[in-house]
Write a protein that holds these residues in place. Structure first.
Motif, PDB file in Angstrom:
ATOM      1  N   HIS A   1      -4.523   5.916  -2.774  1.00 38.67           N
ATOM      2  CA  HIS A   1      -3.165   6.426  -2.915  1.00 38.67           C
ATOM      3  C   HIS A   1      -3.225   7.831  -3.517  1.00 38.67           C
ATOM      4  O   HIS A   1      -3.569   8.006  -4.701  1.00 38.67           O
ATOM      5  N   VAL A   2      -2.918   8.827  -2.681  1.00 36.64           N
ATOM      6  CA  VAL A   2      -2.931  10.215  -3.145  1.00 36.64           C
ATOM      7  C   VAL A   2      -1.581  10.485  -3.792  1.00 36.64           C
ATOM      8  O   VAL A   2      -0.571  10.718  -3.128  1.00 36.64           O
ATOM      9  N   THR A   3      -1.569  10.421  -5.139  1.00 36.16           N
ATOM     10  CA  THR A   3      -0.298  10.489  -5.869  1.00 36.16           C
ATOM     11  C   THR A   3       0.119  11.913  -6.229  1.00 36.16           C
ATOM     12  O   THR A   3       1.291  12.181  -6.440  1.00 36.16           O
ATOM     13  N   ASP A   4      -0.870  12.802  -6.332  1.00 30.12           N
ATOM     14  CA  ASP A   4      -0.549  14.210  -6.588  1.00 30.12           C
ATOM     15  C   ASP A   4      -1.696  15.054  -6.046  1.00 30.12           C
ATOM     16  O   ASP A   4      -2.599  14.532  -5.387  1.00 30.12           O
TER      17      ASP A   4
ATOM     18  N   SER B   1      -8.089   5.230   7.767  1.00 28.24           N
ATOM     19  CA  SER B   1      -6.849   5.573   8.454  1.00 28.24           C
ATOM     20  C   SER B   1      -5.907   6.225   7.444  1.00 28.24           C
ATOM     21  O   SER B   1      -6.008   5.971   6.241  1.00 28.24           O
ATOM     22  N   MET B   2      -5.021   7.074   7.939  1.00 26.15           N
ATOM     23  CA  MET B   2      -4.095   7.801   7.068  1.00 26.15           C
ATOM     24  C   MET B   2      -2.660   7.442   7.416  1.00 26.15           C
ATOM     25  O   MET B   2      -2.307   7.355   8.593  1.00 26.15           O
ATOM     26  N   ILE B   3      -1.840   7.235   6.385  1.00 29.13           N
ATOM     27  CA  ILE B   3      -0.416   6.947   6.581  1.00 29.13           C
ATOM     28  C   ILE B   3       0.377   7.737   5.539  1.00 29.13           C
ATOM     29  O   ILE B   3       0.050   7.713   4.347  1.00 29.13           O
ATOM     30  N   LYS B   4       1.404   8.402   6.011  1.00 26.20           N
ATOM     31  CA  LYS B   4       2.305   9.087   5.085  1.00 26.20           C
ATOM     32  C   LYS B   4       3.197   8.055   4.422  1.00 26.20           C
ATOM     33  O   LYS B   4       3.788   7.195   5.080  1.00 26.20           O
ATOM     34  N   GLU B   5       3.313   8.132   3.112  1.00 26.10           N
ATOM     35  CA  GLU B   5       4.059   7.132   2.358  1.00 26.10           C
ATOM     36  C   GLU B   5       5.542   7.182   2.691  1.00 26.10           C
ATOM     37  O   GLU B   5       6.151   8.251   2.747  1.00 26.10           O
ATOM     38  N   ASP B   6       6.089   6.003   2.951  1.00 26.21           N
ATOM     39  CA  ASP B   6       7.513   5.856   3.266  1.00 26.21           C
ATOM     40  C   ASP B   6       8.212   5.290   2.035  1.00 26.21           C
ATOM     41  O   ASP B   6       7.868   4.185   1.575  1.00 26.21           O
ATOM     42  N   PRO B   7       9.190   5.998   1.478  1.00 25.02           N
ATOM     43  CA  PRO B   7       9.873   5.499   0.275  1.00 25.02           C
ATOM     44  C   PRO B   7      10.573   4.171   0.502  1.00 25.02           C
ATOM     45  O   PRO B   7      10.891   3.453  -0.463  1.00 25.02           O
ATOM     46  N   GLY B   8      10.824   3.825   1.760  1.00 24.57           N
ATOM     47  CA  GLY B   8      11.477   2.550   2.057  1.00 24.57           C
ATOM     48  C   GLY B   8      10.521   1.381   2.124  1.00 24.57           C
ATOM     49  O   GLY B   8      10.945   0.239   2.365  1.00 24.57           O
ATOM     50  N   VAL B   9       9.232   1.628   1.968  1.00 23.24           N
ATOM     51  CA  VAL B   9       8.220   0.561   2.011  1.00 23.24           C
ATOM     52  C   VAL B   9       7.575   0.456   0.635  1.00 23.24           C
ATOM     53  O   VAL B   9       7.086   1.451   0.082  1.00 23.24           O
ATOM     54  N   SER B  10       7.561  -0.741   0.065  1.00 19.58           N
ATOM     55  CA  SER B  10       6.994  -0.934  -1.266  1.00 19.58           C
ATOM     56  C   SER B  10       5.468  -0.990  -1.210  1.00 19.58           C
ATOM     57  O   SER B  10       4.871  -1.234  -0.154  1.00 19.58           O
ATOM     58  N   MET B  11       4.850  -0.821  -2.365  1.00 18.38           N
ATOM     59  CA  MET B  11       3.387  -0.909  -2.440  1.00 18.38           C
ATOM     60  C   MET B  11       2.914  -2.312  -2.063  1.00 18.38           C
ATOM     61  O   MET B  11       1.862  -2.473  -1.422  1.00 18.38           O
TER      62      MET B  11
ATOM     63  N   GLN C   1     -13.232  -0.709   5.583  1.00 19.81           N
ATOM     64  CA  GLN C   1     -12.136   0.171   5.965  1.00 19.81           C
ATOM     65  C   GLN C   1     -11.274   0.489   4.741  1.00 19.81           C
ATOM     66  O   GLN C   1     -11.097  -0.349   3.859  1.00 19.81           O
ATOM     67  N   SER C   2     -10.754   1.686   4.733  1.00 23.61           N
ATOM     68  CA  SER C   2      -9.838   2.112   3.678  1.00 23.61           C
ATOM     69  C   SER C   2      -8.602   2.738   4.306  1.00 23.61           C
ATOM     70  O   SER C   2      -8.637   3.244   5.434  1.00 23.61           O
ATOM     71  N   LEU C   3      -7.516   2.699   3.545  1.00 23.11           N
ATOM     72  CA  LEU C   3      -6.269   3.347   3.950  1.00 23.11           C
ATOM     73  C   LEU C   3      -5.968   4.473   2.970  1.00 23.11           C
ATOM     74  O   LEU C   3      -5.892   4.237   1.759  1.00 23.11           O
ATOM     75  N   VAL C   4      -5.841   5.700   3.480  1.00 28.66           N
ATOM     76  CA  VAL C   4      -5.392   6.817   2.650  1.00 28.66           C
ATOM     77  C   VAL C   4      -3.870   6.885   2.773  1.00 28.66           C
ATOM     78  O   VAL C   4      -3.341   7.188   3.847  1.00 28.66           O
ATOM     79  N   LEU C   5      -3.195   6.546   1.701  1.00 24.98           N
ATOM     80  CA  LEU C   5      -1.732   6.557   1.657  1.00 24.98           C
ATOM     81  C   LEU C   5      -1.308   7.775   0.832  1.00 24.98           C
ATOM     82  O   LEU C   5      -1.661   7.887  -0.349  1.00 24.98           O
ATOM     83  N   TYR C   6      -0.600   8.694   1.455  1.00 27.51           N
ATOM     84  CA  TYR C   6      -0.324   9.956   0.756  1.00 27.51           C
ATOM     85  C   TYR C   6       1.169  10.288   0.742  1.00 27.51           C
ATOM     86  O   TYR C   6       1.912   9.909   1.648  1.00 27.51           O
ATOM     87  N   ARG C   7       1.565  10.977  -0.321  1.00 22.60           N
ATOM     88  CA  ARG C   7       2.927  11.467  -0.405  1.00 22.60           C
ATOM     89  C   ARG C   7       3.073  12.708   0.473  1.00 22.60           C
ATOM     90  O   ARG C   7       2.094  13.434   0.702  1.00 22.60           O
ATOM     91  N   PRO C   8       4.281  12.983   0.969  1.00 24.98           N
ATOM     92  CA  PRO C   8       4.463  14.071   1.944  1.00 24.98           C
ATOM     93  C   PRO C   8       3.920  15.422   1.487  1.00 24.98           C
ATOM     94  O   PRO C   8       3.436  16.209   2.314  1.00 24.98           O
ATOM     95  N   ASP C   9       3.948  15.692   0.184  1.00 30.83           N
ATOM     96  CA  ASP C   9       3.485  16.995  -0.295  1.00 30.83           C
ATOM     97  C   ASP C   9       1.979  17.015  -0.597  1.00 30.83           C
ATOM     98  O   ASP C   9       1.468  17.994  -1.140  1.00 30.83           O
ATOM     99  N   CYS C  10       1.280  15.934  -0.220  1.00 27.49           N
ATOM    100  CA  CYS C  10      -0.158  15.839  -0.504  1.00 27.49           C
ATOM    101  C   CYS C  10      -0.987  15.696   0.762  1.00 27.49           C
ATOM    102  O   CYS C  10      -2.078  15.111   0.750  1.00 27.49           O
TER     103      CYS C  10
END
Length: 416
Positions: free
Chosen positions: A391-394, A364-374, A336-345
């Motif tokens: 981690h989709v950074t850009d 599974s996909m989760i939109k990155e929350d700035p209040g949650v650390s890596m 399993q993998s987690l796709v963690l993406y920034r809101p603009d990605c």
């Protein structure tokens, strides 16, 4: 409000890794059933009380969960699936003459005393071979049970085989009443040596019969037990049972599974519908049998169709417990993998997930929350057995983070 978060005694929630392992294990066992030609059948979780009443030979009424429908009928959550299969066979296959093979997976419910500390709801995976009275069917059923336990990953286990006809042959000539026979049966089934000896002395049973009854709790082990018992009796019915068990063992040898089989002439069952062989599977790390089965030639006839049958169930809860305590893993079929993406990605994240799902990877996909650390996301993945974070950074780059070693690999975002 906190009381609403708890389950009643005897039932529990199953989630996350345990739930996934159970489903994977069920799939592995189902694959073996498919290999032997067993077809799926599903019966209702609750049925009319009379399907399971004592006359059918199942559990006592006080151990059932009962309720009333709006028409006043007494219904029960099924304590046992075999009577449901018997009813369904009599209804839908009344004219069938050729053997049928059925398999199933479902919950059963027994209203144990809360002091027993046992689960009231258990999951059973079972097989029934219907309309086959031959010893070949018995051998197939025991061998199928062995094959399924091997597929589950167990190596150290034993299938104990008994025959209700052996005790019945001795009881029939003992002069005991039906009630006294039941008392003696309970003592033998619990292997209470001293109580059995006291019982036969008190009831003045003939010496040749009483000697064998006292020995019954000890007559278990290798196939040599059959020869020992044969030297202790001249009872014709008992000798026929021993001949049957000897032939059954030789047929199981043809399957190559004889090393997993022992004979237990003192084995008896609480289910009265068993007519001939009964068997149970045991391994270490669990307090109860992981397999229970036997031949029931008269049960389907109570629903209107004469059909000799044999079957068994694997108690999934006990099997899972044994695997865990023996440190035998249930391997996952995929990572399993987690796709963690920034809101603009978001678009890039969707393409990344789609490319992995196309090659059968779980994502599974989760939109990155700035209040949650890596680190918190990594801990989350560890709890849920997720192997990596993408981690989709850009809009062009993905950072693949391996949860096990923390290594980071940069990858391009898949093109549209």
């Amino acid at each position: 409000m906190n009381n609403l978060l708890h389950t009643p005694d005897g039932v529990r929630d199953i989630y996350n890794g345990e739930c996934r392992r159970r489903n994977i294990l069920s799939g592995k066992l189902k694959k073996v059933l498919d290999l032997y030609g067993y077809q799926d059948i599903q019966t209702p979780t609750f049925e009319f009380f009379d399907i399971f009443n004592r006359e059918r030979g199942t559990v006592s009424s006080r151990n059932m969960f009962k309720f009333i429908d709006r028409e006043g009928n007494t219904l029960v959550l099924r304590p046992d699936i075999t009577p449901s299969i018997a009813r369904a066979v009599a209804k839908y296959f009344h004219e069938e003459k050729i053997p049928l093979r059925f398999s199933y997976c479902g919950s059963t419910f027994i209203n144990h005393s809360r002091l027993q500390g046992r689960l009231s709801e258990t999951t059973q995976i079972g097989a029934e071979l219907v309309m086959d009275s031959g010893i070949e069917a018995d051998a197939e059923m025991v061998s199928l049970a062995v094959h399924m336990l091997l597929e589950a990953g167990l190596k150290d286990f034993q299938i104990d085989i008994g025959h209700v006809g052996f005790f019945r042959a001795l009881a029939d000539v003992s002069g005991l009443s039906e009630e006294e026979t039941g008392q003696l049966k309970d003592l033998i089934n619990t292997k209470n040596y001293f109580a059995v000896e006291a019982f036969v002395e008190e009831h003045r049973i003939a010496e040749d019969v009483s000697k064998l009854l006292v020995m019954l709790p000890e007559l278990f082990g290798s196939v040599d037990v059959i020869a020992r018992a044969r030297n202790m009796t001249s009872n014709e019915s008992a000798l026929k049972v021993l001949d049957y068990l000897e032939k059954l063992y030789s047929l199981i040898t043809e399957y190559g599974f004889e090393k997993y089989v022992t004979i237990d002439l003192g084995m008896l069952s609480g289910y009265e519908y068993y007519t001939d062989i009964i068997f149970r599977g045991y391994t270490y790390g669990t307090g109860d049998a992981i397999i229970k089965g036997g031949r029931y030639d008269n049960l389907i006839g109570q629903f209107g169709k004469e059909a000799a049958s044999v079957g068994f169930v694997i108690v999934l809860d006990e099997l899972m417990l044994a695997l865990e305590r023996q440190k035998i893993p249930v391997p996952s079929y995929d990572s399993q993998s987690l796709v963690l993406y920034r809101p603009d990605c978001l678009s890039q994240a969707i393409r990344t997930a789609a490319s992995l799902r196309a090659i059968a990877r779980s994502v599974s996909m989760i939109k990155e929350d700035p209040g949650v650390s890596m680190e918190e996301y990594k801990d989350y993945c560890r709890r849920l057995n997720i192997e990596s974070i993408l981690h989709v950074t850009d809009q062009e780059t993905i950072e693949k983070i391996d949860i096990a070693d923390g290594s980071i690999q940069k990858m391009p975002v898949p093109q549209a």
